[in-house]
Write a protein that holds these residues in place. Structure first.
Motif, mmCIF file in Angstrom:
data_model
loop_
_atom_site.group_PDB
_atom_site.id
_atom_site.type_symbol
_atom_site.label_atom_id
_atom_site.label_comp_id
_atom_site.label_asym_id
_atom_site.label_seq_id
_atom_site.Cartn_x
_atom_site.Cartn_y
_atom_site.Cartn_z
ATOM 1 N N MET A 1 13.776 10.620 -9.621
ATOM 2 C CA MET A 1 13.460 12.016 -9.323
ATOM 3 C C MET A 1 13.884 12.370 -7.902
ATOM 4 O O MET A 1 14.412 13.461 -7.646
ATOM 5 N N ALA A 2 13.667 11.437 -6.981
ATOM 6 C CA ALA A 2 14.071 11.669 -5.591
ATOM 7 C C ALA A 2 15.587 11.812 -5.482
ATOM 8 O O ALA A 2 16.091 12.612 -4.690
ATOM 9 N N LEU A 3 16.322 11.038 -6.287
ATOM 10 C CA LEU A 3 17.780 11.152 -6.295
ATOM 11 C C LEU A 3 18.205 12.509 -6.848
ATOM 12 O O LEU A 3 19.121 13.151 -6.319
ATOM 13 N N ARG A 4 17.524 12.952 -7.913
ATOM 14 C CA ARG A 4 17.877 14.233 -8.523
ATOM 15 C C ARG A 4 17.679 15.391 -7.554
ATOM 16 O O ARG A 4 18.454 16.350 -7.547
ATOM 17 N N TYR A 5 16.644 15.283 -6.725
ATOM 18 C CA TYR A 5 16.385 16.338 -5.744
ATOM 19 C C TYR A 5 17.071 16.057 -4.409
ATOM 20 O O TYR A 5 16.782 16.724 -3.406
ATOM 21 N N GLN A 6 17.939 15.038 -4.381
ATOM 22 C CA GLN A 6 18.755 14.706 -3.210
ATOM 23 C C GLN A 6 17.914 14.352 -1.990
ATOM 24 O O GLN A 6 18.293 14.635 -0.846
ATOM 25 N N VAL A 7 16.773 13.724 -2.250
ATOM 26 C CA VAL A 7 15.930 13.247 -1.158
ATOM 27 C C VAL A 7 16.353 11.835 -0.748
ATOM 28 O O VAL A 7 16.084 11.396 0.366
ATOM 29 N N VAL A 8 17.015 11.126 -1.648
ATOM 30 C CA VAL A 8 17.477 9.767 -1.400
ATOM 31 C C VAL A 8 18.921 9.658 -1.878
ATOM 32 O O VAL A 8 19.323 10.362 -2.813
ATOM 33 N N THR A 9 19.697 8.809 -1.218
ATOM 34 C CA THR A 9 21.085 8.628 -1.629
ATOM 35 C C THR A 9 21.166 7.614 -2.766
ATOM 36 O O THR A 9 20.228 6.835 -2.997
ATOM 37 N N ARG A 10 22.282 7.605 -3.454
ATOM 38 C CA ARG A 10 22.465 6.669 -4.565
ATOM 39 C C ARG A 10 22.454 5.215 -4.086
ATOM 40 O O ARG A 10 21.905 4.340 -4.750
ATOM 41 N N SER A 11 23.019 4.959 -2.918
ATOM 42 C CA SER A 11 23.021 3.589 -2.394
ATOM 43 C C SER A 11 21.611 3.134 -2.038
ATOM 44 O O SER A 11 21.241 1.983 -2.291
ATOM 45 N N GLN A 12 20.799 4.040 -1.467
ATOM 46 C CA GLN A 12 19.397 3.706 -1.198
ATOM 47 C C GLN A 12 18.652 3.418 -2.489
ATOM 48 O O GLN A 12 17.864 2.464 -2.571
ATOM 49 N N LEU A 13 18.891 4.236 -3.489
ATOM 50 C CA LEU A 13 18.218 4.052 -4.771
ATOM 51 C C LEU A 13 18.545 2.684 -5.363
ATOM 52 O O LEU A 13 17.654 1.989 -5.861
ATOM 53 N N GLN A 14 19.791 2.277 -5.293
ATOM 54 C CA GLN A 14 20.181 0.977 -5.830
ATOM 55 C C GLN A 14 19.491 -0.161 -5.082
ATOM 56 O O GLN A 14 19.096 -1.153 -5.683
ATOM 57 N N ASP A 15 19.327 -0.001 -3.765
ATOM 58 C CA ASP A 15 18.640 -1.029 -2.978
ATOM 59 C C ASP A 15 17.155 -1.084 -3.303
ATOM 60 O O ASP A 15 16.545 -2.158 -3.301
ATOM 61 N N TRP A 16 16.555 0.077 -3.579
ATOM 62 C CA TRP A 16 15.116 0.146 -3.779
ATOM 63 C C TRP A 16 14.679 -0.171 -5.204
ATOM 64 O O TRP A 16 13.499 -0.415 -5.448
ATOM 65 N N LEU A 17 15.606 -0.139 -6.147
ATOM 66 C CA LEU A 17 15.223 -0.465 -7.524
ATOM 67 C C LEU A 17 14.724 -1.895 -7.627
ATOM 68 O O LEU A 17 13.810 -2.201 -8.395
ATOM 69 N N ILE A 18 15.343 -2.798 -6.860
ATOM 70 C CA ILE A 18 14.871 -4.182 -6.761
ATOM 71 C C ILE A 18 14.477 -4.403 -5.308
ATOM 72 O O ILE A 18 15.329 -4.614 -4.444
ATOM 73 N N GLU A 19 13.181 -4.361 -5.046
ATOM 74 C CA GLU A 19 12.682 -4.388 -3.679
ATOM 75 C C GLU A 19 12.786 -5.787 -3.058
ATOM 76 O O GLU A 19 12.866 -6.808 -3.762
ATOM 77 N N ASP A 20 12.749 -5.805 -1.723
ATOM 78 C CA ASP A 20 12.739 -7.061 -0.977
ATOM 79 C C ASP A 20 11.461 -7.838 -1.317
ATOM 80 O O ASP A 20 10.380 -7.260 -1.418
ATOM 81 N N SER A 21 11.587 -9.145 -1.494
ATOM 82 C CA SER A 21 10.441 -9.984 -1.884
ATOM 83 C C SER A 21 9.706 -10.573 -0.678
ATOM 84 O O SER A 21 8.965 -11.546 -0.816
ATOM 85 N N HIS A 22 9.922 -9.996 0.497
ATOM 86 C CA HIS A 22 9.203 -10.408 1.712
ATOM 87 C C HIS A 22 8.635 -9.157 2.374
ATOM 88 O O HIS A 22 9.311 -8.134 2.481
ATOM 89 N N TYR A 23 7.388 -9.260 2.817
ATOM 90 C CA TYR A 23 6.752 -8.116 3.453
ATOM 91 C C TYR A 23 5.724 -8.607 4.462
ATOM 92 O O TYR A 23 4.991 -9.575 4.217
ATOM 93 N N ARG A 24 5.667 -7.925 5.591
ATOM 94 C CA ARG A 24 4.666 -8.221 6.620
ATOM 95 C C ARG A 24 3.900 -6.940 6.905
ATOM 96 O O ARG A 24 4.493 -5.916 7.261
ATOM 97 N N SER A 25 2.602 -6.996 6.752
ATOM 98 C CA SER A 25 1.773 -5.800 6.916
ATOM 99 C C SER A 25 1.592 -5.476 8.395
ATOM 100 O O SER A 25 1.974 -6.247 9.284
ATOM 101 N N ALA A 26 0.978 -4.338 8.661
ATOM 102 C CA ALA A 26 0.767 -3.900 10.044
ATOM 103 C C ALA A 26 -0.099 -4.884 10.825
ATOM 104 O O ALA A 26 0.043 -5.015 12.044
ATOM 105 N N SER A 27 -0.986 -5.597 10.129
ATOM 106 C CA SER A 27 -1.859 -6.567 10.794
ATOM 107 C C SER A 27 -1.184 -7.921 10.982
ATOM 108 O O SER A 27 -1.775 -8.825 11.576
ATOM 109 N N GLY A 28 0.025 -8.068 10.442
ATOM 110 C CA GLY A 28 0.747 -9.325 10.573
ATOM 111 C C GLY A 28 0.639 -10.242 9.378
ATOM 112 O O GLY A 28 1.239 -11.325 9.362
ATOM 113 N N ARG A 29 -0.093 -9.835 8.359
ATOM 114 C CA ARG A 29 -0.237 -10.674 7.163
ATOM 115 C C ARG A 29 1.062 -10.655 6.359
ATOM 116 O O ARG A 29 1.658 -9.609 6.145
#
Length: 228
Positions: A144-172
């Motif tokens: 939907m964000a792509l349809r409304y041009q809020v995100v680019t197609r390249s961003q969408l392709q990157d975000w469909l399969i998210e990064d499997s590493h994350y660090r929260s604001a507290s450092g966890r």
């Protein structure tokens, strides 16, 4: 003081009626098929299949949890057939219906949005199975964000399969599917301003009315105990 309130979703309504109606018509059509002998088979078969679909739809509705939300003085609980999540009201920064601004037109989305203060309160409560479901369920929001041009197609392709590493604001640190969900929540915040988006089919009333209900519970939580 606000009492605990349980929300029965619209998606579950009429499940029993559809099941009983579909099964009844199937039995009737079996009798009609026997009575007709070799005549009118195609019409009866078509009606039988329609009744079967109705029965299955009713069964699927009945398989959903009786309640989608439980609202208490202290927290908000979301129930799903494969898990759930919970948030203290103090961890909810904002509640509203997401909107897109396209030119001069403002488009309301069929979701309620929750902006969260601390991911560490939420993520440990989510089972891997539910995390996979949420990631899959949220893909239309990216499209939907792509349809409304809020995100680019390249961003969408990157975000469909998210990064499997994350660090929260507290450092966890999070790894695997929970990290992917956390990254998706961050991206949804970039796109819509909210970390969690719940479809209106999980509600029991119009979206603006449900937003008002959640805000009422959140406001009550911020009052001193003697004012509840």
């Amino acid at each position: 003081m606000l009492e605990t309130q349980h929300i029965e979703p619209m998606s579950r309504r009429h499940g029993l009626s559809l099941t009983v109606m579909g099964a009844t018509f199937m039995l009737i059509l079996l009798g009609v098929l026997y009575w007709l002998g070799g005549r009118g088979h195609l019409v009866v078969y078509f009606l039988f299949l329609a009744s079967l679909v109705t029965t299955l739809l009713g069964i699927l509705k009945l398989r959903e949890p009786v309640y989608s939300f439980s609202l208490s003085r202290d927290s908000l609980h979301f129930h799903h057939k494969i898990g759930g999540w919970s948030l203290h009201w103090s961890n909810v920064v904002r509640i509203d219906q997401p909107r897109f601004s396209v030119g001069l037109e403002l488009t309301e989305l069929p979701y309620i949005g929750l902006k969260i203060r601390d991911y560490d309160e939420l993520l440990p409560l989510i089972t891997p199975r539910l995390a996979v479901h949420l990631l899959t369920e949220q893909r239309p929001l990216l499209a939907m964000a792509l349809r409304y041009q809020v995100v680019t197609r390249s961003q969408l392709q990157d975000w469909l399969i998210e990064d499997s590493h994350y660090r929260s604001a507290s450092g966890r640190r999070y790894e695997g599917i929970l990290a992917m969900l956390a990254n998706r929540m961050s991206h949804l915040r970039q796109l819509y301003g909210y970390d969690l988006l719940v479809h209106e089919s999980n509600l029991d009333r119009d979206t603006p009315d449900f937003v008002a209900l959640l805000r009422r519970y959140q406001s009550a939580n911020s009052l001193p105990p003697e004012q509840h």
